[in-house]
Design a protein around this motif. Structure first.
Motif, PDB file in Angstrom:
ATOM      1  N   UNK A 164       0.818  -1.213   0.000  1.00  0.00           N
ATOM      2  CA  UNK A 164       0.000   0.000   0.000  1.00  0.00           C
ATOM      3  C   UNK A 164       0.851   1.261   0.000  1.00  0.00           C
ATOM      4  N   UNK A 165       2.072   1.161   0.551  1.00  0.00           N
ATOM      5  CA  UNK A 165       2.989   2.306   0.500  1.00  0.00           C
ATOM      6  C   UNK A 165       3.317   2.622  -0.959  1.00  0.00           C
ATOM      7  N   UNK A 166       3.769   1.613  -1.692  1.00  0.00           N
ATOM      8  CA  UNK A 166       4.170   1.846  -3.078  1.00  0.00           C
ATOM      9  C   UNK A 166       2.986   2.280  -3.932  1.00  0.00           C
ATOM     10  N   UNK A 167       1.822   1.705  -3.682  1.00  0.00           N
ATOM     11  CA  UNK A 167       0.628   2.089  -4.435  1.00  0.00           C
ATOM     12  C   UNK A 167       0.317   3.566  -4.226  1.00  0.00           C
ATOM     13  N   UNK A 168       0.321   4.000  -2.994  1.00  0.00           N
ATOM     14  CA  UNK A 168      -0.024   5.389  -2.694  1.00  0.00           C
ATOM     15  C   UNK A 168       1.018   6.362  -3.236  1.00  0.00           C
ATOM     16  N   UNK A 169       2.292   6.009  -3.114  1.00  0.00           N
ATOM     17  CA  UNK A 169       3.330   6.919  -3.582  1.00  0.00           C
ATOM     18  C   UNK A 169       3.252   7.124  -5.092  1.00  0.00           C
ATOM     19  N   UNK A 170       2.948   6.068  -5.829  1.00  0.00           N
ATOM     20  CA  UNK A 170       2.813   6.214  -7.285  1.00  0.00           C
ATOM     21  C   UNK A 170       1.568   7.033  -7.634  1.00  0.00           C
ATOM     22  N   UNK A 171       0.537   6.859  -6.838  1.00  0.00           N
ATOM     23  CA  UNK A 171      -0.667   7.661  -7.044  1.00  0.00           C
ATOM     24  C   UNK A 171      -0.388   9.139  -6.777  1.00  0.00           C
ATOM     25  N   UNK A 172       0.268   9.413  -5.668  1.00  0.00           N
ATOM     26  CA  UNK A 172       0.554  10.803  -5.301  1.00  0.00           C
ATOM     27  C   UNK A 172       1.478  11.466  -6.318  1.00  0.00           C
ATOM     28  N   UNK A 173       2.498  10.727  -6.759  1.00  0.00           N
ATOM     29  CA  UNK A 173       3.436  11.254  -7.741  1.00  0.00           C
ATOM     30  C   UNK A 173       2.728  11.576  -9.056  1.00  0.00           C
ATOM     31  N   UNK A 174       1.784  10.739  -9.439  1.00  0.00           N
ATOM     32  CA  UNK A 174       1.088  10.906 -10.719  1.00  0.00           C
ATOM     33  C   UNK A 174       0.258  12.173 -10.776  1.00  0.00           C
ATOM     34  N   UNK A 175      -0.086  12.713  -9.624  1.00  0.00           N
ATOM     35  CA  UNK A 175      -0.946  13.899  -9.575  1.00  0.00           C
ATOM     36  C   UNK A 175      -0.166  15.206  -9.599  1.00  0.00           C
ATOM     37  N   UNK A 176       1.167  15.120  -9.596  1.00  0.00           N
ATOM     38  CA  UNK A 176       1.986  16.317  -9.632  1.00  0.00           C
ATOM     39  C   UNK A 176       2.018  16.911 -11.043  1.00  0.00           C
ATOM     40  N   UNK A 177       2.410  18.169 -11.138  1.00  0.00           N
ATOM     41  CA  UNK A 177       2.439  18.858 -12.436  1.00  0.00           C
ATOM     42  C   UNK A 177       3.472  18.248 -13.376  1.00  0.00           C
ATOM     43  N   UNK A 178       4.618  17.865 -12.830  1.00  0.00           N
ATOM     44  CA  UNK A 178       5.676  17.272 -13.656  1.00  0.00           C
ATOM     45  C   UNK A 178       6.089  15.934 -13.036  1.00  0.00           C
ATOM     46  N   UNK A 179       5.242  14.910 -13.149  1.00  0.00           N
ATOM     47  CA  UNK A 179       5.467  13.660 -12.422  1.00  0.00           C
ATOM     48  C   UNK A 179       6.628  12.836 -12.966  1.00  0.00           C
ATOM     49  N   UNK A 180       7.307  12.148 -12.071  1.00  0.00           N
ATOM     50  CA  UNK A 180       8.357  11.214 -12.473  1.00  0.00           C
ATOM     51  C   UNK A 180       7.735  10.004 -13.152  1.00  0.00           C
ATOM     52  N   UNK A 181       6.566   9.623 -12.674  1.00  0.00           N
ATOM     53  CA  UNK A 181       5.861   8.460 -13.212  1.00  0.00           C
ATOM     54  C   UNK A 181       4.381   8.800 -13.319  1.00  0.00           C
ATOM     55  N   UNK A 182       3.729   8.243 -14.326  1.00  0.00           N
ATOM     56  CA  UNK A 182       2.298   8.470 -14.500  1.00  0.00           C
ATOM     57  C   UNK A 182       1.577   7.131 -14.374  1.00  0.00           C
ATOM     58  N   UNK A 183       0.733   7.019 -13.363  1.00  0.00           N
ATOM     59  CA  UNK A 183       0.085   5.742 -13.073  1.00  0.00           C
ATOM     60  C   UNK A 183      -1.378   5.988 -12.719  1.00  0.00           C
ATOM     61  N   UNK A 184      -2.224   6.049 -13.744  1.00  0.00           N
ATOM     62  CA  UNK A 184      -3.638   6.353 -13.527  1.00  0.00           C
ATOM     63  C   UNK A 184      -4.344   5.243 -12.749  1.00  0.00           C
ATOM     64  N   UNK A 185      -3.899   4.007 -12.930  1.00  0.00           N
ATOM     65  CA  UNK A 185      -4.534   2.906 -12.210  1.00  0.00           C
ATOM     66  C   UNK A 185      -4.260   2.994 -10.714  1.00  0.00           C
ATOM     67  N   UNK A 186      -3.048   3.398 -10.341  1.00  0.00           N
ATOM     68  CA  UNK A 186      -2.742   3.584  -8.925  1.00  0.00           C
ATOM     69  C   UNK A 186      -3.667   4.643  -8.333  1.00  0.00           C
ATOM     70  N   UNK A 187      -3.910   5.710  -9.074  1.00  0.00           N
ATOM     71  CA  UNK A 187      -4.820   6.759  -8.606  1.00  0.00           C
ATOM     72  C   UNK A 187      -6.222   6.210  -8.375  1.00  0.00           C
ATOM     73  N   UNK A 188      -6.697   5.404  -9.306  1.00  0.00           N
ATOM     74  CA  UNK A 188      -8.031   4.816  -9.181  1.00  0.00           C
ATOM     75  C   UNK A 188      -8.123   3.881  -7.977  1.00  0.00           C
ATOM     76  N   UNK A 189      -7.088   3.066  -7.773  1.00  0.00           N
ATOM     77  CA  UNK A 189      -7.121   2.094  -6.685  1.00  0.00           C
ATOM     78  C   UNK A 189      -7.086   2.769  -5.322  1.00  0.00           C
ATOM     79  N   UNK A 190      -6.309   3.829  -5.196  1.00  0.00           N
ATOM     80  CA  UNK A 190      -6.257   4.554  -3.917  1.00  0.00           C
ATOM     81  C   UNK A 190      -7.635   5.102  -3.563  1.00  0.00           C
TER      82      UNK A 190
END
Length: 274
Positions: free
Chosen positions: A17-43
């Motif tokens: 759940x740590x890794x899931x949330x971090x990828x979700x949070x990162x994806x919502x930034x203006x200039x994200x390191x990684x883009x993971x829409x599924x992580x956002x949905x799952x959170x």
């Protein structure tokens, strides 16, 4: 499946759940390191107190860097292979298949994790036609034998992300030896922490908020090569190698450059089974 409840029976499983949330949070930034829409949905679907990780900036940046690095290595592997077989160990709720895009359709995928995680994954991220879920400990050998026999001409890449540091050294050693005996001409991508961090996981910015801790740590990137005659260390990447790491803050970056114990506290390794 709004407000879906995910229950973990062991503390290591809950770390996904740590890794899931971090990828979700990162994806919502203006200039994200990684883009993971599924992580956002799952959170959004899971009933869990993710907010407790909001101050764990180093984890957020580090997990995004590590995931993107392994994603890029995976895409390069698929592009260069005639019969690629990808095995994601400790898969959790990671959506690597989806992140790498259409190229995923050119490979055979296996996603392995403990039974309760695979049960949750099957409901939340249904497998694609070229993707098989395996409910097993990665340290069992039955799954190794099964996929080895199923792909006699397969070119294998194994990715073990955020997993090995939670187990005893002897357990990790036996896993590498079991793999080396079954998968010649294969590659393994994984990450490790050093002995200092394994002894100080209570200082880790996100792990300290959970009832789990690091166990295995290594200061020698070549150590694993001594465990079997056909294991070979190919490369190591440090978080400082990536320009985005500066987002953790100038003081932390300065300290890591100055203090080797901090600089080498977390590494991403590429090993080859000859």
């Amino acid at each position: 499946m709004n407000n879906e409840e995910l229950v973990m029976r062991n503390n290591i499983g809950e770390t996904l759940l740590i890794t899931l949330y971090m990828k979700s949070r990162e994806s919502k930034l203006d200039n994200p390191i990684i883009s993971d829409s599924m992580a956002c949905d799952l959170v959004e679907k899971l009933d869990y107190d993710f907010a407790k990780f909001n101050k764990a900036i180093a984890s957020s940046v580090g997990i995004a860097i590590r995931s993107r690095y392994f994603d890029d290595k995976l895409k390069a592997f698929i592009n260069s292979s005639e019969n690629p077989v990808v095995v994601l160990l400790g898969a959790g709720l990671d959506s690597r298949y989806e992140r790498i895009g259409p190229i995923a359709q050119k490979a055979t995928f296996y996603q392995l994790d403990i039974p309760e995680v695979i049960q949750a994954r099957e409901q939340l991220i249904p497998p694609h036609e070229n993707e098989t879920l395996i409910a097993s400990s990665m340290f069992e050998t039955e799954w190794m034998d099964d996929i080895s026999k199923a792909h006699p001409k397969g070119e294998f890449l194994f990715i073990v992300e955020g997993v090995l540091m939670y187990f005893e050294r002897d357990t990790v050693k036996k896993w590498f030896q079991d793999m080396a005996a079954r998968f010649p001409q294969s590659d393994i991508l994984f990450d490790v922490v050093n002995v200092w961090l394994s002894n100080n996981s209570h200082r880790h910015d996100s792990l300290k908020l959970m009832n789990a801790k690091f166990i295995y740590g290594s200061d020698d990137d070549g150590e694993i090569a001594s465990w079997a005659s056909n294991l070979e260390h190919v490369s190591t990447k440090l978080y400082l190698d990536f320009p985005e790491w500066k987002r953790v803050g100038r003081i932390k970056v300065w300290l890591m450059k100055l203090i080797p114990t901090l600089k080498y506290s977390g590494r991403m390794l590429h090993y080859r089974i000859k």
